[in-house]
Design an enzyme around this catalytic site. Sequence first.
Site, mmCIF file in Angstrom:
data_model
loop_
_atom_site.group_PDB
_atom_site.id
_atom_site.type_symbol
_atom_site.label_atom_id
_atom_site.label_comp_id
_atom_site.label_asym_id
_atom_site.label_seq_id
_atom_site.Cartn_x
_atom_site.Cartn_y
_atom_site.Cartn_z
ATOM 1 C CB CYS C 72 -42.240 -3.377 62.630
ATOM 2 S SG CYS C 72 -41.770 -4.246 61.147
ATOM 3 C CB CYS C 75 -40.461 -4.100 68.643
ATOM 4 S SG CYS C 75 -40.598 -5.901 69.506
ATOM 5 C CG HIS C 76 -39.557 -0.529 66.205
ATOM 6 N ND1 HIS C 76 -38.495 0.104 66.548
ATOM 7 C CD2 HIS C 76 -39.411 -1.841 65.519
ATOM 8 C CE1 HIS C 76 -37.343 -0.860 66.511
ATOM 9 N NE2 HIS C 76 -37.974 -1.809 65.841
ATOM 10 C CB CYS C 109 -35.293 -5.704 62.808
ATOM 11 S SG CYS C 109 -35.213 -4.648 64.525
ATOM 12 C CB CYS C 172 -18.944 7.122 40.784
ATOM 13 S SG CYS C 172 -18.726 5.402 41.226
ATOM 14 C CB CYS C 175 -20.769 10.103 35.240
ATOM 15 S SG CYS C 175 -20.513 8.956 33.790
ATOM 16 C CG HIS C 176 -22.769 10.658 39.348
ATOM 17 N ND1 HIS C 176 -24.045 10.931 38.731
ATOM 18 C CD2 HIS C 176 -22.688 9.337 39.181
ATOM 19 C CE1 HIS C 176 -24.846 9.727 38.383
ATOM 20 N NE2 HIS C 176 -23.796 8.751 38.507
ATOM 21 N NE ARG C 213 -29.140 4.827 38.724
ATOM 22 C CZ ARG C 213 -29.254 5.075 37.736
ATOM 23 N NH1 ARG C 213 -30.322 5.470 37.131
ATOM 24 N NH2 ARG C 213 -28.518 4.771 36.586
ATOM 25 C CB CYS C 217 -24.236 3.722 37.862
ATOM 26 S SG CYS C 217 -25.335 5.185 37.717
#
Lengths: 106, 149, 256
Positions: C72, C75-76, C109, C172, C175-176, C213, C217
């Site tokens: 990486c 190039c970066h 990439c 979602c 709850c959130h 994550r 849920c």
Amino acid sequence: MAAPLVNAPKRVRRGEVFEVRTLISHPMETGFRPGTNGTIIPRDIIEHVRCRFAGETVLDMALSPAVSANPYLVFYVRADAGGALEMEWTGDKGFSASYSTAIVVE
Amino acid sequence: MNVGCTRRAFAGGFAVALLPLAANATPETMREAIREVTGDRAVRGGRIVLDIQPLIDNGNTVPMRVRVESAMTDGDRVTALHVFNEKNPQPHVLSVRFGPRAGRAEIATRIKLADTQKVVAVAEMSDGSLWTAGIDVIVTIAACIEGLE
Amino acid sequence: MKQGSAAVAFFALLAATALAQGIADPRRSGFDDMGTALQAIQRDDFSNPAALWLAEGESAWNRQAGSAGKSCADCHGGPENMRGVAARYPAYDTMLGRVVNLDGKIEDCRIRRQKADPLPHESRARVALEAFVARQSRGLPIVPPDEPNVGAAAAAGSALFTRRMGQLDLSCAQCHEQRAGQRLAGSIIPQGHPTGYPVYRSEWQSVGTLQRRLRNCMIGVRAEAFAYGSPEFVALEAFLMRRAAGMTIETPAVRP
């Protein structure tokens, strides 16, 4: 698996007590958890962490499955003379890792 | 509120993982484990500071710091420090033997607690005396636990 | 924000009103809802176990991989050149012709530029690279791109966010948004902001991505979780980033 991470000063004054912090990748599988097929995942833990400084023991810790995954340990070393800070982790399934660094005492 | 997303509603995870399988440690098995260290010698309260946050949101990662008052000189040393718990599958948490290079009888680490329970530390001193301290920890468990995939 | 649904509007409106009236932003990171023990771990870089993943990500950044034999870094340059990147993903990728999240872009990439073999989703090496790249944006505000394809993805994500799912038949948002701050079997339901990902989650005892994550849920409400890298998840991510626009990147956060 990543190498253990150890955080210790490079130079200390004679007689000083310095802090060492360590982190190591390990699942610390308890041996009490059921896997996907319902059978128990075998225990796989680090059983011992040892530290020596300038050739003498700082501590020897015996771990149980109740120590969290990716064990974190902080402890304190007295710098009477300079030398190598040597760490060793050993455990189930032949697990073994080590770390060594020189600490100058002035 | 009852949205049904309770610990019991999910397979896998911490609650199921640690609790029901083994014959769990109990206050009695913890006392026995402590007696293996102390034998019949007297154990006094004090000299140990056992620091754990009283309220823990996930029992997998419970920060703990234990410090024993001692000069850590040849005449006054802590030789060993043990930590026990009441309700994990096993009463032992860890034991530390301190060598001549230990600067303080103090460690910090992270432990697993399967439930709300008492954690007890016992220190052995170079003069043969034994000291203890305990702390009660309340553990709430993460609600939405990853299912076994 | 015009494509936004009720949910986007809800927080955006609250935030805007709050700012106009000089009141604190009503949005809170999951950090604010967790106990002091985990907060202390997140605040202290060395004690955060994610440090182990960051170290792996850093060595992967500098290591040559794939048949192109390039790292990486070749190039970066230095990782500081990735500063700000995590704050504006998911983004539209003209080459791929779709909206990708940061994980997808890094993998692109690896495959196209390094000519390396794909890494499995959530594998340690893959998560470590994303954590290392995202870490460079820590402390920066989230700035979702003002771009029509990303806007469309966020709108699709917004619709998913308010759709009831699973045997528990919950969205979602239920709850959130509606129950955020309330307790669910002991834990506080957070507002569900994506500010800290990849995170070290105590429940996993490892570092995982936002999609892991979200899968938790979905499995939690007994819905069939979308596949890793699916357009649905990228859409949900695009939506969550808009909803959290201006909030600060915490990667790698710690969560219960």
